[in-house]
Enzyme design. Structure first.
Site, PDB file in Angstrom:
ATOM      1  N   ASP A 115      -0.331  17.211  20.247  1.00 14.33           N
ATOM      2  CA  ASP A 115       0.766  16.850  19.341  1.00 14.33           C
ATOM      3  C   ASP A 115       0.474  17.184  17.887  1.00 14.33           C
ATOM      4  OD1 ASP A 115       2.220  15.973  21.455  1.00 14.33           O
ATOM      5  OD2 ASP A 115       2.052  13.832  21.020  1.00 14.33           O
ATOM      6  N   ALA A 145      -3.123  13.153  20.436  1.00 12.01           N
ATOM      7  CA  ALA A 145      -2.742  13.436  21.829  1.00 12.01           C
ATOM      8  C   ALA A 145      -3.129  14.855  22.248  1.00 12.01           C
ATOM      9  CB  ALA A 145      -1.241  13.213  22.022  1.00 12.01           C
ATOM     10  N   TYR A 198      -3.815   5.761   9.247  1.00  9.68           N
ATOM     11  CA  TYR A 198      -3.338   6.493  10.430  1.00  9.68           C
ATOM     12  C   TYR A 198      -4.515   6.938  11.303  1.00  9.68           C
ATOM     13  CZ  TYR A 198      -0.290   9.890  12.910  1.00  9.68           C
ATOM     14  OH  TYR A 198       0.420  10.586  13.845  1.00  9.68           O
ATOM     15  N   ASN A 199      -5.582   7.378  10.640  1.00  6.41           N
ATOM     16  CA  ASN A 199      -6.772   7.835  11.347  1.00  6.41           C
ATOM     17  C   ASN A 199      -7.316   6.788  12.312  1.00  6.41           C
ATOM     18  OD1 ASN A 199      -9.457   9.446  11.565  1.00  6.41           O
ATOM     19  ND2 ASN A 199     -10.089   7.460  10.762  1.00  6.41           N
ATOM     20  N   LYS A 200      -7.400   5.543  11.873  1.00  5.80           N
ATOM     21  CA  LYS A 200      -7.954   4.484  12.732  1.00  5.80           C
ATOM     22  C   LYS A 200      -7.059   4.230  13.942  1.00  5.80           C
ATOM     23  CE  LYS A 200      -9.555  -0.294  12.829  1.00  5.80           C
ATOM     24  NZ  LYS A 200      -8.759  -0.655  14.007  1.00  5.80           N
ATOM     25  N   SER A 201      -5.755   4.326  13.762  1.00  3.49           N
ATOM     26  CA  SER A 201      -4.843   4.081  14.881  1.00  3.49           C
ATOM     27  C   SER A 201      -4.988   5.136  15.972  1.00  3.49           C
ATOM     28  CB  SER A 201      -3.392   4.032  14.379  1.00  3.49           C
ATOM     29  OG  SER A 201      -2.945   5.328  14.006  1.00  3.49           O
ATOM     30  N   ARG A 225      -4.785  22.069  21.430  1.00  2.14           N
ATOM     31  CA  ARG A 225      -3.457  21.956  22.041  1.00  2.14           C
ATOM     32  C   ARG A 225      -3.126  20.481  22.165  1.00  2.14           C
ATOM     33  NH1 ARG A 225      -5.729  26.500  24.169  1.00  2.14           N
ATOM     34  NH2 ARG A 225      -4.366  28.326  24.403  1.00  2.14           N
ATOM     35  N   ASP A 284       0.819  -1.200   0.000  1.00  2.00           N
ATOM     36  CA  ASP A 284       0.000   0.000   0.000  1.00  2.00           C
ATOM     37  C   ASP A 284       0.861   1.262   0.000  1.00  2.00           C
ATOM     38  OD1 ASP A 284      -2.349  -1.428  -0.033  1.00  2.00           O
ATOM     39  OD2 ASP A 284      -2.713  -1.282   2.122  1.00  2.00           O
ATOM     40  N   GLY A 285       2.001   1.211   0.686  1.00  2.00           N
ATOM     41  CA  GLY A 285       2.910   2.351   0.710  1.00  2.00           C
ATOM     42  C   GLY A 285       3.437   2.677  -0.673  1.00  2.00           C
TER      43      GLY A 285
END
EC number: 2.7.1.23
Length: 266
Positions: free
Chosen positions: A152, A187, A165-168, A150, A51-52
């Protein structure tokens, strides 16, 4: 695909891959397909890898709307964007001959930084602090102030990229047939003094998100475009919206989005 005959192969060249690709080149020649060395001459772009590699193929070939993208994995483990395996050339041929494939259109997002640098993302765009300190961003939806974040960083994903990334980060999985963008926190800082929504936010595909970086010395964020990091100095604001550009992908009919979700996560 009678009118699509020019094929561009996107892959990282190694001796092993070249040997595996050799039969693919022979089959292309046998069926009157032309392998071209310039993606701008191609109307079929084949990504070879995971996929990458597929995401890199999109970026390196400029998100071609008039081309058909096909993902072929180099191993037996298939991904969200790779329905075929380089170890099963016969399976690829059978799918083409028996017409068990279809073309699916996938949305992209358009990202503009400081009103100048504009680029596309297939999965997501993320903005993160590059120093170990709180990152402060004012969030606007359709030019109306929503909140001050506020933490990360923030990530904005397409429905197609909602499983990445969203699901993680605890984001929702969104049906790609829905025209939408999703804003998910990385975060976030929530206490008696500072407060954010603290939950993923799904917006209409007609909405525009504006992320204004508070200039407190942390104005050199890391901006991620899918799986590639961009270095942009003095970032003041990032505008993100669903683009009119759609990517055409050749997929197996019996491997829908939710079938892939089931195979991957359940």
């Amino acid at each position: 695909m009678p009118t699509r005959r020019n094929v561009f192969l996107f892959y990282k060249p190694t001796k092993e891959i070249e040997e595996k690709i050799a039969p693919l080149r022979e089959i292309a020649k046998e069926y009157n397909f032309k392998i071209v060395s310039d993606y701008r001459e191609a109307n079929i772009i084949v990504s070879i890898g995971g996929d990458g590699a597929f995401l890199q193929a999109l970026r390196k070939t400029g998100f071609q709307e008039d081309a058909l993208y096909l993902g072929i994995n180099t191993g037996d483990h298939l991904g969200f964007y790779t329905d075929f395996s380089l170890n099963d050339i016969d399976g690829i041929l059978d799918a083409m001959k028996n017409e068990t494939v279809e073309v699916r259109k996938n949305p992209t997002i358009e990202v503009s930084v400081n009103g100048e640098n504009s680029f596309y993302c297939f999965n997501e765009c993320s903005i993160r602090s590059n120093v170990i300190r709180t990152f402060v961003i004012d969030v606007f939806i359709d030019d109306v102030y929503f909140e001050t974040f506020r933490g990360d960083g923030l990530i904005v994903s397409t429905p197609t990229g909602s499983t990445a990334y969203n699901k993680s980060l605890g984001g929702a999985i969104v049906d790609p047939r829905i025209k939408a963008i999703q804003l998910t926190e990385i975060a976030s800082l929530n206490n008696n003094e500072f407060r954010t929504l603290g939950a993923p936010l799904i917006l209409s595909g007609d909405s525009t998100l504006t992320l204004k970086v508070v200039q407190d010395g942390n104005d050199h964020p890391i901006i991620g475009a899918d799986n590639e990091a961009l270095s942009i100095r003095h970032c003041h604001d990032v505008k993100i919206r669903i683009s009119d550009k759609q990517i055409k992908m050749l997929k197996l009919k019996n491997n829908s989005f939710f079938q892939r979700v089931q195979k991957t996560f359940l």
